[in-house]
Write a protein that holds these residues in place. Structure first.
Motif, PDB file in Angstrom:
ATOM      1  N   THR A  29      34.610  46.573  -0.738  1.00  0.00           N
ATOM      2  CA  THR A  29      35.384  46.579  -2.114  1.00  0.00           C
ATOM      3  C   THR A  29      36.435  47.593  -1.806  1.00  0.00           C
ATOM      4  N   LEU A  30      37.445  47.292  -2.689  1.00  0.00           N
ATOM      5  CA  LEU A  30      38.633  48.220  -2.665  1.00  0.00           C
ATOM      6  C   LEU A  30      38.281  49.744  -2.635  1.00  0.00           C
ATOM      7  N   GLN A  31      37.328  50.183  -3.758  1.00  0.00           N
ATOM      8  CA  GLN A  31      37.061  51.430  -3.611  1.00  0.00           C
ATOM      9  C   GLN A  31      36.301  52.128  -2.473  1.00  0.00           C
ATOM     10  N   ARG A  32      35.431  51.389  -1.961  1.00  0.00           N
ATOM     11  CA  ARG A  32      34.902  51.752  -0.551  1.00  0.00           C
ATOM     12  C   ARG A  32      36.001  51.807   0.532  1.00  0.00           C
ATOM     13  N   ALA A  33      36.938  51.081   0.571  1.00  0.00           N
ATOM     14  CA  ALA A  33      37.711  50.990   1.370  1.00  0.00           C
ATOM     15  C   ALA A  33      38.827  52.123   1.398  1.00  0.00           C
ATOM     16  N   GLU A  34      39.184  52.399   0.088  1.00  0.00           N
ATOM     17  CA  GLU A  34      39.853  53.700  -0.145  1.00  0.00           C
ATOM     18  C   GLU A  34      38.942  55.060   0.437  1.00  0.00           C
ATOM     19  N   ASN A  35      37.682  55.114  -0.061  1.00  0.00           N
ATOM     20  CA  ASN A  35      37.285  56.335   0.272  1.00  0.00           C
ATOM     21  C   ASN A  35      36.920  56.316   1.976  1.00  0.00           C
ATOM     22  N   PHE A  36      36.858  55.234   2.550  1.00  0.00           N
ATOM     23  CA  PHE A  36      36.508  55.197   3.993  1.00  0.00           C
ATOM     24  C   PHE A  36      38.053  55.823   4.673  1.00  0.00           C
ATOM     25  N   LEU A  37      39.085  55.198   4.390  1.00  0.00           N
ATOM     26  CA  LEU A  37      40.276  55.671   4.903  1.00  0.00           C
ATOM     27  C   LEU A  37      40.526  57.095   4.599  1.00  0.00           C
ATOM     28  N   LYS A  38      40.174  57.740   3.325  1.00  0.00           N
ATOM     29  CA  LYS A  38      39.984  59.129   3.388  1.00  0.00           C
ATOM     30  C   LYS A  38      39.392  59.842   4.004  1.00  0.00           C
ATOM     31  N   ASN A  39      38.282  59.348   4.326  1.00  0.00           N
ATOM     32  CA  ASN A  39      37.119  59.936   5.141  1.00  0.00           C
ATOM     33  C   ASN A  39      37.616  59.856   6.648  1.00  0.00           C
TER      34      ASN A  39
END
Length: 153
Positions: free
Chosen positions: A33-43
């Motif tokens: 999902t867009l939110q999970r992808a955003e969190n993954f890239l920040k991680n």
């Protein structure tokens, strides 16, 4: 930007970021999902999660964080993650502008293609000159509203 039956896409061209690193980051976020992808890239940027290198894995050191993806080699390509994160944020703003819920959108496809190489020269000993090229890339991310099974690479 493309709006066709709840399907959107965003494109970045001639980005000065390594093609091979960006390809591996892109393959990791397909189906998220867009939110999970955003969190993954920040991680990735804070080295909390790793990007497993599957295709371009030679010369990459083995990391213990890669075990969760059943891989051996991995890196934390910060610049590639930053560029893709900017495109994900752009897609999130497009979805919210159209008064849609961003939680139901999945990343359907990512295309990462070679751009024209930047040509420079490096001067060597004994009067020799060698090419010194960089490998930029074009990035296209497509998202879709339906919750369907999207195959991982």
């Amino acid at each position: 930007m493309k709006d066709l039956n709840n399907e959107f896409s965003g494109i970045l061209k001639n980005q000065k970021v390594h093609l091979k690193n960006t390809r591996e980051v892109g393959c990791c976020i397909i189906g998220m999902t867009l939110q999970r992808a955003e969190n993954f890239l920040k991680n990735i940027m804070i080295k909390k999660e790793i990007v497993p290198f599957r295709k371009y894995r030679y010369g990459i050191g083995s990391k213990s964080q890669s075990k969760q993806y059943k891989a051996v080699n991995g890196r934390w390509p910060k610049k590639s993650a930053k560029i893709i994160l900017s495109l994900i944020k752009n897609l999130i703003s497009i979805v919210s502008k159209n008064n849609m819920n961003q939680d139901v959108f999945l990343i359907k496809n990512i295309n990462i293609n070679q751009a024209i190489k930047g040509r420079r020269r490096t001067f060597r000993a004994h009067g020799r000159i060698n090419p010194f090229e960089n490998n930029p890339c074009h990035i296209k991310i497509s998202i879709i509203k339906n919750k369907i099974n999207i195959p991982k690479y």
